[in-house]
Every structure is written in C-alpha cells, then in structure tokens.
Scaffold this motif. Sequence first.
Motif, PDB file in Angstrom:
ATOM      1  N   VAL A 122       0.848  -1.196   0.000  1.00 59.51           N
ATOM      2  CA  VAL A 122       0.000   0.000   0.000  1.00 59.51           C
ATOM      3  C   VAL A 122       0.881   1.242   0.000  1.00 59.51           C
ATOM      4  O   VAL A 122       0.652   2.180  -0.765  1.00 59.51           O
ATOM      5  N   ARG A 123       1.899   1.253   0.850  1.00 60.67           N
ATOM      6  CA  ARG A 123       2.814   2.409   0.892  1.00 60.67           C
ATOM      7  C   ARG A 123       3.495   2.643  -0.451  1.00 60.67           C
ATOM      8  O   ARG A 123       3.670   3.790  -0.871  1.00 60.67           O
ATOM      9  N   ASP A 124       3.901   1.567  -1.109  1.00 60.41           N
ATOM     10  CA  ASP A 124       4.518   1.703  -2.433  1.00 60.41           C
ATOM     11  C   ASP A 124       3.573   2.421  -3.390  1.00 60.41           C
ATOM     12  O   ASP A 124       3.986   3.305  -4.144  1.00 60.41           O
ATOM     13  N   LEU A 134      -1.002   8.653   4.046  1.00 59.88           N
ATOM     14  CA  LEU A 134      -1.694   7.384   4.223  1.00 59.88           C
ATOM     15  C   LEU A 134      -2.206   7.365   5.652  1.00 59.88           C
ATOM     16  O   LEU A 134      -1.445   7.620   6.592  1.00 59.88           O
ATOM     17  N   SER A 135      -3.478   7.084   5.816  1.00 59.83           N
ATOM     18  CA  SER A 135      -4.051   7.035   7.157  1.00 59.83           C
ATOM     19  C   SER A 135      -4.945   5.811   7.288  1.00 59.83           C
ATOM     20  O   SER A 135      -5.282   5.158   6.303  1.00 59.83           O
ATOM     21  N   LEU A 136      -5.315   5.507   8.519  1.00 61.79           N
ATOM     22  CA  LEU A 136      -6.231   4.408   8.803  1.00 61.79           C
ATOM     23  C   LEU A 136      -6.949   4.694  10.099  1.00 61.79           C
ATOM     24  O   LEU A 136      -6.530   5.556  10.879  1.00 61.79           O
ATOM     25  N   THR A 137      -8.017   3.964  10.325  1.00 62.63           N
ATOM     26  CA  THR A 137      -8.781   4.043  11.567  1.00 62.63           C
ATOM     27  C   THR A 137      -8.800   2.647  12.175  1.00 62.63           C
ATOM     28  O   THR A 137      -8.946   1.658  11.460  1.00 62.63           O
ATOM     29  N   GLU A 150       1.512   0.869  15.204  1.00 61.10           N
ATOM     30  CA  GLU A 150       2.588   1.706  15.744  1.00 61.10           C
ATOM     31  C   GLU A 150       3.956   1.156  15.337  1.00 61.10           C
ATOM     32  O   GLU A 150       4.844   1.917  14.960  1.00 61.10           O
ATOM     33  N   ARG A 151       4.117  -0.166  15.391  1.00 61.60           N
ATOM     34  CA  ARG A 151       5.384  -0.767  14.936  1.00 61.60           C
ATOM     35  C   ARG A 151       5.617  -0.466  13.461  1.00 61.60           C
ATOM     36  O   ARG A 151       6.756  -0.342  13.017  1.00 61.60           O
ATOM     37  N   GLU A 152       4.528  -0.361  12.705  1.00 57.81           N
ATOM     38  CA  GLU A 152       4.634  -0.076  11.270  1.00 57.81           C
ATOM     39  C   GLU A 152       4.814   1.413  10.978  1.00 57.81           C
ATOM     40  O   GLU A 152       4.876   1.813   9.822  1.00 57.81           O
ATOM     41  N   GLY A 153       4.873   2.245  12.022  1.00 56.25           N
ATOM     42  CA  GLY A 153       5.158   3.668  11.833  1.00 56.25           C
ATOM     43  C   GLY A 153       3.954   4.591  11.838  1.00 56.25           C
ATOM     44  O   GLY A 153       4.086   5.780  11.567  1.00 56.25           O
TER      45      GLY A 153
END
Length: 167
Positions: A122-124, A134-137, A150-153
């Motif tokens: 997704v980041r790519d 890029l955000s998420l809930t 959090e580990r994923e940044g």
Amino acid sequence: MSASDDIEIVRGRAELLDQVRPLWLALRNHHNKIAPDLGPVREDDESWRRRRAQYEAWLGDERAFVLLARRQHRAVGYAFVRVEQQGSPTWEGDGLGADLETLSLLPEARGTGLGARLIALVRDEVERRGYAQLSLTAVASNHDALRFYEREGFTATFVVLRDTGRR
C-alpha cells in the motif's frame, strides 16, 4: 503458516470482492470479541451486504483498489484502499490522501508478517502516486492492532470519543 509460506498478493478491484467476504467476516468476528461494548454485530449476510455495498461505491473511484493475499488459491488477507481529497482549515498539506480502509487477515495468518507486507505494498502505491498521506482508523480496544500499526510507523493524530453517558 509462517512468514516464508508461499503467498501470492494480487491487486484488483470489484472482481476480487467475492473472495474478500470470509476475510471481512473474520474481522467482524474479531471486532465483536474485542469491542463487545459497541453492541451486537450484524448477521453474516447483512454485514457483508453492507460492507460490499461500501466497497463497490468506493470502487467507483478508479484510484481505489484491493490487495488480496492468497495461499494455495485460498484468500488469507486483504487490504482495501480508497483515495480522497484531504485538507484542513488549520494545517497545510492539502492533496489526495489514501485511506487504508480495511486490513484483515484470517486468524492463522496473523503474526506471520503478511500484514506488514500488505502495508508495504500500500505504501509503495501511495508513494508512486504521490498522495499526500496514508491514514487508517482502528477500533480503540483493538490493542494488538494498535501495537502493530505503531510498529509499522503509524501514530495517532485524532481521537474519536463516543458519549457513553447517555443510555
């Protein structure tokens, strides 16, 4: 399942939605376990009917997409991403942003690195397309997911509070 298992990840759109159903229901079941205070969950068919309708509507935007992870032709995880115009009257940084609307793995696929692989893909895409962010809930009581993100940044930027004082 280990991180070294042979996992195929395909990018697509509505043609993948039939394979997503059991993964969505796995997430719905997980949410029911970790957030019982939010009330009873919908029955399988109704929950999927509603979620699929949302996905189909979001897929009306050509920028939205699904990443589907399969092991031996069986769906084991997916990410659904939609894109929308973002902006704030307070902060600069307007532009298109990607929302990782759903990330779901079957229980046996959790902890294998597959979630991190999906986020990396997704980041790519976000980077390649030049989206602003890029955000998420996530559900607040989903502590394992919050630690993973959090580990994923990812970091919390806004908190949604629900009035539980009124019954």
